[in-house]
Design an enzyme around this catalytic site. Structure first.
Site, PDB file in Angstrom:
ATOM      1  N   ASP A  24     -10.060   2.330   2.523  1.00 44.11           N
ATOM      2  CA  ASP A  24     -10.122   1.716   3.860  1.00 44.11           C
ATOM      3  C   ASP A  24     -10.744   2.695   4.855  1.00 44.11           C
ATOM      4  OD1 ASP A  24      -8.977  -0.747   3.234  1.00 44.11           O
ATOM      5  OD2 ASP A  24      -6.936  -0.066   3.627  1.00 44.11           O
TER       6      ASP A  24
ATOM      7  N   LYS B 291       0.819  -1.228   0.000  1.00 45.73           N
ATOM      8  CA  LYS B 291       0.000   0.000   0.000  1.00 45.73           C
ATOM      9  C   LYS B 291       0.850   1.275   0.000  1.00 45.73           C
ATOM     10  CE  LYS B 291      -4.065  -2.064   2.173  1.00 45.73           C
ATOM     11  NZ  LYS B 291      -5.027  -2.032   3.275  1.00 45.73           N
TER      12      LYS B 291
HETATM   13  P1  NAP Z   1       0.872  -3.579   9.484  1.00 39.74           P
HETATM   14  O1  NAP Z   1       1.139  -2.318   8.727  1.00 39.74           O
HETATM   15  O2  NAP Z   1       1.820  -4.724   9.386  1.00 39.74           O
HETATM   16  O3  NAP Z   1       0.723  -3.151  11.056  1.00 39.74           O
HETATM   17  C1  NAP Z   1       0.425  -4.109  12.031  1.00 39.74           C
HETATM   18  C2  NAP Z   1       0.505  -3.470  13.439  1.00 39.74           C
HETATM   19  O4  NAP Z   1       0.184  -4.499  14.365  1.00 39.74           O
HETATM   20  C3  NAP Z   1       1.870  -2.942  13.810  1.00 39.74           C
HETATM   21  O5  NAP Z   1       1.735  -1.761  14.568  1.00 39.74           O
HETATM   22  C4  NAP Z   1       2.458  -4.069  14.648  1.00 39.74           C
HETATM   23  O6  NAP Z   1       3.305  -3.670  15.698  1.00 39.74           O
HETATM   24  C5  NAP Z   1       1.247  -4.665  15.286  1.00 39.74           C
HETATM   25  N1  NAP Z   1       1.456  -6.108  15.494  1.00 39.74           N
HETATM   26  C6  NAP Z   1       1.762  -7.016  14.547  1.00 39.74           C
HETATM   27  N2  NAP Z   1       1.869  -8.250  15.094  1.00 39.74           N
HETATM   28  C7  NAP Z   1       1.643  -8.092  16.412  1.00 39.74           C
HETATM   29  C8  NAP Z   1       1.658  -8.989  17.509  1.00 39.74           C
HETATM   30  N3  NAP Z   1       1.871 -10.308  17.343  1.00 39.74           N
HETATM   31  N4  NAP Z   1       1.409  -8.498  18.733  1.00 39.74           N
HETATM   32  C9  NAP Z   1       1.173  -7.197  18.905  1.00 39.74           C
HETATM   33  N5  NAP Z   1       1.163  -6.289  17.912  1.00 39.74           N
HETATM   34  C10 NAP Z   1       1.393  -6.738  16.665  1.00 39.74           C
HETATM   35  O7  NAP Z   1      -0.542  -4.167   9.099  1.00 39.74           O
HETATM   36  P2  NAP Z   1      -1.848  -3.347   8.617  1.00 39.74           P
HETATM   37  O8  NAP Z   1      -1.830  -3.176   7.155  1.00 39.74           O
HETATM   38  O9  NAP Z   1      -1.955  -2.138   9.473  1.00 39.74           O
HETATM   39  O10 NAP Z   1      -3.001  -4.399   8.943  1.00 39.74           O
HETATM   40  C11 NAP Z   1      -3.323  -4.781  10.272  1.00 39.74           C
HETATM   41  C12 NAP Z   1      -4.467  -5.793  10.240  1.00 39.74           C
HETATM   42  O11 NAP Z   1      -5.657  -5.161   9.761  1.00 39.74           O
HETATM   43  C13 NAP Z   1      -4.204  -6.973   9.302  1.00 39.74           C
HETATM   44  O12 NAP Z   1      -4.548  -8.170   9.955  1.00 39.74           O
HETATM   45  C14 NAP Z   1      -5.145  -6.774   8.143  1.00 39.74           C
HETATM   46  O13 NAP Z   1      -5.614  -7.979   7.613  1.00 39.74           O
HETATM   47  C15 NAP Z   1      -6.286  -5.986   8.787  1.00 39.74           C
HETATM   48  N6  NAP Z   1      -6.963  -5.116   7.806  1.00 39.74           N
HETATM   49  C16 NAP Z   1      -8.293  -5.361   7.571  1.00 39.74           C
HETATM   50  C17 NAP Z   1      -8.971  -4.583   6.668  1.00 39.74           C
HETATM   51  C18 NAP Z   1     -10.442  -4.850   6.422  1.00 39.74           C
HETATM   52  O14 NAP Z   1     -10.970  -4.386   5.410  1.00 39.74           O
HETATM   53  N7  NAP Z   1     -11.112  -5.526   7.304  1.00 39.74           N
HETATM   54  C19 NAP Z   1      -8.322  -3.549   5.974  1.00 39.74           C
HETATM   55  C20 NAP Z   1      -6.967  -3.331   6.240  1.00 39.74           C
HETATM   56  C21 NAP Z   1      -6.297  -4.137   7.164  1.00 39.74           C
HETATM   57  P3  NAP Z   1       4.700  -2.873  15.522  1.00 39.74           P
HETATM   58  O15 NAP Z   1       4.345  -1.473  15.883  1.00 39.74           O
HETATM   59  O16 NAP Z   1       5.623  -3.541  16.459  1.00 39.74           O
HETATM   60  O17 NAP Z   1       5.123  -3.030  14.087  1.00 39.74           O
END
Ligand code: NAP
Length: 268
Positions: free
Chosen positions: A103, A67
């Site tokens: 989003d 993204k």
């Molecule tokens: P991302 O950029 O990788 O960010 C993930 C965040 O979660 C980071 O801040 C990370 O911490 C934290 N994190 C990851 N693993 C963790 C763990 N095991 N324990 C605690 N914190 C953890 O991902 P993203 O794009 O923001 O997406 C996040 C989630 O939202 C994904 O699962 C995605 O599928 C979902 N999502 C859903 C939709 C929908 O339409 N429903 C749309 C977009 C995203 P750090 O600060 O340490 O890196």
């Protein structure tokens, strides 16, 4: 209506995505003779793939991990994409790549549909500080009187994200202390995609706290199941997924998709 040469979802990995299912249902319902395809593209092949797609007048969606890279590659971006710093929806206009972020609108629409209170004057705890958390903050920023408390596993990431939204966002030390003060808690981490782990124990939430999990999976996420068992209003990320896709569809074709057909396709 201008029909793009190809309609694709770019991600890595991408085969698990539900987007083809509901986008193809909406295309069929609208009588548009085009298939929505997934393209699994590794980061080092992204620029070349984008050039090929622009040459074919393509449009589509973008998911993890591209993204921010697609945002950087766009010649033109909507104000909401600029606010988030990420693009999940793209199209080609006169040989130029253009980007939007649906989003934000998808999250907003899903919140309004799920909870019977308008999202205003509320404090929202955002767990996680990645791209999805940024989209949540961009939506919260538009809600009258709303504030956000951001926490992340890596505190510096929460601080950087909150700095981009200084009018509404502050930082908490951890997920539990952010959630303790909130009227709505949003999981913007991948926790719950598989296994039984939850971002925070719903038992620590105040009665009446709204629970929104961006994660979705068949049979609901463990966090949603546990929050509902505690009597809290709780919804997973499925509606946000469909709503962001519906907004993308309108961006590509200039018409509203049949949302009922989209929801039926993901539930079926
Ligand atoms: P991302 O950029 O990788 O960010 C993930 C965040 O979660 C980071 O801040 C990370 O911490 C934290 N994190 C990851 N693993 C963790 C763990 N095991 N324990 C605690 N914190 C953890 O991902 P993203 O794009 O923001 O997406 C996040 C989630 O939202 C994904 O699962 C995605 O599928 C979902 N999502 C859903 C939709 C929908 O339409 N429903 C749309 C977009 C995203 P750090 O600060 O340490 O890196």
């Amino acid at each position: 209506m201008t029909i793009p040469g190809r309609l694709v979802l770019l991600g890595h990995p991408v085969s698990h995505s539900l987007s083809p299912r509901f986008q193809n249902a909406a295309l069929r319902r609208a009588g548009i003779n085009l298939a929505y395809e997934t393209i699994d593209v590794a980061p080092d092949a992204l620029q070349e793939t984008l050039q090929m797609l622009v040459a074919m007048r393509s449009a589509g969606n973008v998911t993890i991990p591209h993204k921010r890279a697609v945002f950087a590659a766009c010649a033109t971006r909507t104000p909401v994409a600029e606010r988030v710093g990420a693009v999940n929806t793209f199209w080609t206009d006169r040989g130029r790549l253009c980007g939007d972020n649906t989003d934000v609108g998808g999250f907003d629409a899903a919140v309004r549909a799920a909870f019977d209170r308008p999202p205003q004057g509320i404090t929202v705890a955002v767990l996680g500080a990645g791209g999805a958390a940024a989209a949540v903050l961009a939506a919260v920023e538009r809600w009258p009187g709303a504030r956000a408390v951001v926490a992340s596993r890596t505190r510096a990431n929460a601080e950087n994200l909150a700095q981009a939204f200084p009018r509404i966002a502050t930082v908490a030390d951890d997920y539990a202390s952010a959630a303790a003060r909130a009227g709505m808690v949003v999981n913007a981490t991948p926790i719950g995609l598989s296994g039984d782990e939850v971002p925070i124990d719903p038992a620590i939430l105040r009665a009446g706290t709204l629970v929104f999990d961006l994660v979705y999976r068949r049979g609901m996420t463990p966090w949603i199941l546990r929050a509902r068992a505690r009597g809290l209003a709780a919804t997973d990320g499925m509606a946000m997924l469909v709503e962001q896709g519906a907004l993308s569809f309108t961006r590509w074709f200039g018409v509203e998709p049949d949302r009922e057909a989209m929801y039926a396709a993901v539930r079926g």
